[in-house]
Design a protein around this motif. Structure first.
Motif, PDB file in Angstrom:
ATOM      1  N   ASN A   1     -39.945  28.467 -30.580  1.00  0.00           N
ATOM      2  CA  ASN A   1     -39.629  29.657 -31.364  1.00  0.00           C
ATOM      3  C   ASN A   1     -38.441  30.391 -30.739  1.00  0.00           C
ATOM      4  OD1 ASN A   1     -39.596  32.114 -32.730  1.00  0.00           O
ATOM      5  ND2 ASN A   1     -41.810  32.349 -32.726  1.00  0.00           N
ATOM      6  N   SER A   2     -37.325  30.433 -31.453  1.00  0.00           N
ATOM      7  CA  SER A   2     -36.121  31.070 -30.914  1.00  0.00           C
ATOM      8  C   SER A   2     -36.242  32.594 -30.874  1.00  0.00           C
ATOM      9  CB  SER A   2     -34.897  30.666 -31.737  1.00  0.00           C
ATOM     10  OG  SER A   2     -35.101  30.993 -33.085  1.00  0.00           O
ATOM     11  N   MET A   3     -37.309  33.142 -31.446  1.00  0.00           N
ATOM     12  CA  MET A   3     -37.511  34.587 -31.394  1.00  0.00           C
ATOM     13  C   MET A   3     -38.148  35.040 -30.076  1.00  0.00           C
ATOM     14  SD  MET A   3     -36.252  35.487 -34.189  1.00  0.00           S
ATOM     15  CE  MET A   3     -36.722  37.211 -34.286  1.00  0.00           C
ATOM     16  N   PHE A   4     -38.676  34.094 -29.299  1.00  0.00           N
ATOM     17  CA  PHE A   4     -39.259  34.466 -28.013  1.00  0.00           C
ATOM     18  C   PHE A   4     -38.167  35.022 -27.102  1.00  0.00           C
ATOM     19  CE2 PHE A   4     -43.243  33.252 -29.154  1.00  0.00           C
ATOM     20  CZ  PHE A   4     -43.557  31.906 -29.127  1.00  0.00           C
ATOM     21  N   ASP A   5     -38.438  36.175 -26.496  1.00  0.00           N
ATOM     22  CA  ASP A   5     -37.438  36.754 -25.602  1.00  0.00           C
ATOM     23  C   ASP A   5     -38.037  37.223 -24.279  1.00  0.00           C
ATOM     24  OD1 ASP A   5     -37.082  40.209 -26.707  1.00  0.00           O
ATOM     25  OD2 ASP A   5     -38.843  38.921 -26.589  1.00  0.00           O
ATOM     26  N   TYR A   6     -39.305  36.920 -24.036  1.00  0.00           N
ATOM     27  CA  TYR A   6     -39.928  37.308 -22.775  1.00  0.00           C
ATOM     28  C   TYR A   6     -40.924  36.240 -22.411  1.00  0.00           C
ATOM     29  CZ  TYR A   6     -41.201  40.834 -19.287  1.00  0.00           C
ATOM     30  OH  TYR A   6     -41.388  41.538 -18.109  1.00  0.00           O
ATOM     31  N   PHE A   7     -40.875  35.800 -21.158  1.00  0.00           N
ATOM     32  CA  PHE A   7     -41.670  34.652 -20.743  1.00  0.00           C
ATOM     33  C   PHE A   7     -42.412  34.990 -19.452  1.00  0.00           C
ATOM     34  CE2 PHE A   7     -39.682  31.917 -23.814  1.00  0.00           C
ATOM     35  CZ  PHE A   7     -38.445  32.517 -24.004  1.00  0.00           C
TER      36      PHE A   7
ATOM     37  N   LEU B   1     -48.184  36.150 -12.505  1.00  0.00           N
ATOM     38  CA  LEU B   1     -47.367  35.719 -11.369  1.00  0.00           C
ATOM     39  C   LEU B   1     -45.963  36.285 -11.425  1.00  0.00           C
ATOM     40  CD1 LEU B   1     -48.077  31.915 -10.867  1.00  0.00           C
ATOM     41  CD2 LEU B   1     -48.516  33.751  -9.237  1.00  0.00           C
ATOM     42  N   ILE B   2     -45.266  35.963 -12.500  1.00  0.00           N
ATOM     43  CA  ILE B   2     -43.856  36.304 -12.577  1.00  0.00           C
ATOM     44  C   ILE B   2     -43.425  36.238 -14.032  1.00  0.00           C
ATOM     45  CG2 ILE B   2     -43.058  33.916 -12.235  1.00  0.00           C
ATOM     46  CD1 ILE B   2     -40.819  35.089 -10.425  1.00  0.00           C
ATOM     47  N   SER B   3     -42.417  37.029 -14.383  1.00  0.00           N
ATOM     48  CA  SER B   3     -41.918  37.023 -15.760  1.00  0.00           C
ATOM     49  C   SER B   3     -40.399  36.978 -15.759  1.00  0.00           C
ATOM     50  CB  SER B   3     -42.408  38.262 -16.513  1.00  0.00           C
ATOM     51  OG  SER B   3     -41.935  39.454 -15.886  1.00  0.00           O
ATOM     52  N   ILE B   4     -39.842  36.701 -16.922  1.00  0.00           N
ATOM     53  CA  ILE B   4     -38.398  36.701 -17.068  1.00  0.00           C
ATOM     54  C   ILE B   4     -38.036  37.092 -18.490  1.00  0.00           C
ATOM     55  CG2 ILE B   4     -38.275  34.227 -17.616  1.00  0.00           C
ATOM     56  CD1 ILE B   4     -35.600  34.217 -15.988  1.00  0.00           C
ATOM     57  N   SER B   5     -37.044  37.945 -18.600  1.00  0.00           N
ATOM     58  CA  SER B   5     -36.515  38.321 -19.901  1.00  0.00           C
ATOM     59  C   SER B   5     -35.421  37.334 -20.291  1.00  0.00           C
ATOM     60  CB  SER B   5     -35.932  39.734 -19.813  1.00  0.00           C
ATOM     61  OG  SER B   5     -35.088  40.016 -20.892  1.00  0.00           O
TER      62      SER B   5
ATOM     63  N   SER C   1     -30.673  27.546 -24.023  1.00  0.00           N
ATOM     64  CA  SER C   1     -30.104  26.542 -24.941  1.00  0.00           C
ATOM     65  C   SER C   1     -31.056  25.361 -25.083  1.00  0.00           C
ATOM     66  CB  SER C   1     -28.737  26.081 -24.454  1.00  0.00           C
ATOM     67  OG  SER C   1     -28.831  25.507 -23.168  1.00  0.00           O
ATOM     68  N   ALA C   2     -31.766  25.034 -24.012  1.00  0.00           N
ATOM     69  CA  ALA C   2     -32.723  23.926 -24.060  1.00  0.00           C
ATOM     70  C   ALA C   2     -34.125  24.396 -24.430  1.00  0.00           C
ATOM     71  CB  ALA C   2     -32.773  23.222 -22.697  1.00  0.00           C
ATOM     72  N   LYS C   3     -34.311  25.719 -24.557  1.00  0.00           N
ATOM     73  CA  LYS C   3     -35.632  26.300 -24.814  1.00  0.00           C
ATOM     74  C   LYS C   3     -36.638  25.769 -23.785  1.00  0.00           C
ATOM     75  CE  LYS C   3     -35.240  27.391 -29.734  1.00  0.00           C
ATOM     76  NZ  LYS C   3     -33.937  26.797 -30.087  1.00  0.00           N
ATOM     77  N   HIS C   4     -36.263  25.945 -22.535  1.00  0.00           N
ATOM     78  CA  HIS C   4     -37.049  25.395 -21.442  1.00  0.00           C
ATOM     79  C   HIS C   4     -37.117  26.398 -20.307  1.00  0.00           C
ATOM     80  CE1 HIS C   4     -38.576  22.294 -18.675  1.00  0.00           C
ATOM     81  NE2 HIS C   4     -37.771  22.836 -17.774  1.00  0.00           N
ATOM     82  N   LEU C   5     -38.315  26.530 -19.718  1.00  0.00           N
ATOM     83  CA  LEU C   5     -38.408  27.289 -18.486  1.00  0.00           C
ATOM     84  C   LEU C   5     -39.227  26.529 -17.469  1.00  0.00           C
ATOM     85  CD1 LEU C   5     -40.828  30.310 -18.734  1.00  0.00           C
ATOM     86  CD2 LEU C   5     -40.434  28.884 -20.692  1.00  0.00           C
ATOM     87  N   SER C   6     -39.000  26.868 -16.221  1.00  0.00           N
ATOM     88  CA  SER C   6     -39.726  26.201 -15.157  1.00  0.00           C
ATOM     89  C   SER C   6     -40.101  27.206 -14.084  1.00  0.00           C
ATOM     90  CB  SER C   6     -38.895  25.058 -14.552  1.00  0.00           C
ATOM     91  OG  SER C   6     -37.689  25.560 -14.009  1.00  0.00           O
TER      92      SER C   6
ATOM     93  N   ALA D   1     -46.468  31.484 -20.851  1.00  0.00           N
ATOM     94  CA  ALA D   1     -46.700  32.283 -22.051  1.00  0.00           C
ATOM     95  C   ALA D   1     -45.392  32.905 -22.503  1.00  0.00           C
ATOM     96  CB  ALA D   1     -47.751  33.364 -21.792  1.00  0.00           C
ATOM     97  N   ALA D   2     -45.332  33.241 -23.779  1.00  0.00           N
ATOM     98  CA  ALA D   2     -44.105  33.815 -24.333  1.00  0.00           C
ATOM     99  C   ALA D   2     -44.444  34.870 -25.364  1.00  0.00           C
ATOM    100  CB  ALA D   2     -43.259  32.716 -24.971  1.00  0.00           C
ATOM    101  N   SER D   3     -43.528  35.827 -25.508  1.00  0.00           N
ATOM    102  CA  SER D   3     -43.706  36.818 -26.565  1.00  0.00           C
ATOM    103  C   SER D   3     -42.361  37.075 -27.238  1.00  0.00           C
ATOM    104  CB  SER D   3     -44.281  38.128 -26.039  1.00  0.00           C
ATOM    105  OG  SER D   3     -43.340  38.842 -25.270  1.00  0.00           O
ATOM    106  N   ALA D   4     -42.432  37.500 -28.492  1.00  0.00           N
ATOM    107  CA  ALA D   4     -41.241  37.865 -29.246  1.00  0.00           C
ATOM    108  C   ALA D   4     -41.189  39.381 -29.365  1.00  0.00           C
ATOM    109  CB  ALA D   4     -41.276  37.220 -30.622  1.00  0.00           C
ATOM    110  N   LYS D   5     -39.992  39.919 -29.435  1.00  0.00           N
ATOM    111  CA  LYS D   5     -39.842  41.364 -29.556  1.00  0.00           C
ATOM    112  C   LYS D   5     -40.562  41.842 -30.813  1.00  0.00           C
ATOM    113  CE  LYS D   5     -36.384  44.937 -28.958  1.00  0.00           C
ATOM    114  NZ  LYS D   5     -34.974  45.250 -28.744  1.00  0.00           N
TER     115      LYS D   5
END
Lengths: 112, 117
Positions: free
Chosen positions: A27-33, A47-51, A69-74, A91-95
């Motif tokens: 989902n490209s609307m996700f902006d917080y992980f 644990l930790i988050s990233i905008s 661009s790859a819609k990937h986090l690690s 986990a992810a959330s959209a604005k």
């Protein structure tokens, strides 16, 4: 439709080495992980988050990398310790959304 | 202080019983949540309260009834449950909502392990 995917159900790492847990999203609307750690019969621990405006966030032994661009986090854990053995959820959330979308989890085992 | 407190930690009930799960947070968070988690699965959202009003009900059966008496407390009333409702019930809170604000983390309690006989 699984919007957040953790493709590795399990991962085994030697103590002291780096653990890398991966997560993909659609989902490209996700902006917080976020990453959570869970021990059996306990609630998940944040644990930790990233905008999405960042590509890296670091907190002690934990670093999260985001590749939009790859819609990937690690999540990188270094050095890995036996107490890190747990299930890790991405986990992810959209604005504007009111709920987090969780991945299926990866069980990390740290071997002595 | 990022503490969400849930009671009881363990609950065993029969299918005809009425019981309640309780949750409390003193972080000044304005959004509170109930989740259900089965073994080896991610948490599954049940209800969201935002500013003490129910904002999301994820089509949860009416045998689960949430209540938010004030901004710090959240209850889940249980009645006529089925054995398949046995699970870990998690309460969580966030500063505002997970889609708004600068800090959008969700903080979970330890959970209430429910067994329905």
């Amino acid at each position: 439709d699984q919007q957040v995917k953790q493709n590795s159900p399990s991962l085994s790492v030697q103590e002291g080495r780096i653990s890398i847990l991966n997560c993909d999203y659609t989902n490209s609307m996700f902006d917080y992980f976020l990453w959570y750690k869970k021990y059996p019969a306990e609630g998940p621990t944040f644990l930790i988050s990233i905008s999405s405006i960042k590509d890296k966030n670091e907190d002690g032994r934990f670093t999260v990398f985001l590749n939009k661009s790859a819609k990937h986090l690690s999540l990188h854990i270094v050095p890995s310790q036996p107490g890190d053995s747990a299930v890790y959820f991405c986990a992810a959330s959209a604005k504007g959304a009111q709920k987090l979308v969780f991945g299926q989890g990866t069980r990390l085992t740290i071997n002595p | 202080d990022t503490e969400v407190t849930q009671t009881p930690k363990h609950l065993v009930m029969g299918m005809t019983n009425k019981k309640s799960l309780k949750c409390e947070q003193h972080m000044g968070h304005r959004a509170m949540y109930w989740y259900k988690q089965k073994a080896k699965k991610p948490p599954e959202l049940m209800f969201v309260y935002s500013y003490e009003k129910l904002s999301i009900n994820e089509s949860v059966p009416s045998r689960f009834s949430p209540e938010c008496p004030n901004s710090s407390l959240l209850n889940l009333h249980l009645h006529a449950l089925q054995p398949e409702d046995s699970a870990l019930y998690l309460c969580a809170s966030s500063q505002v909502g997970v889609g708004t604000g600068i800090r959008r983390e969700l903080f979970f309690g330890e959970g209430s392990r429910l067994t329905v006989l």
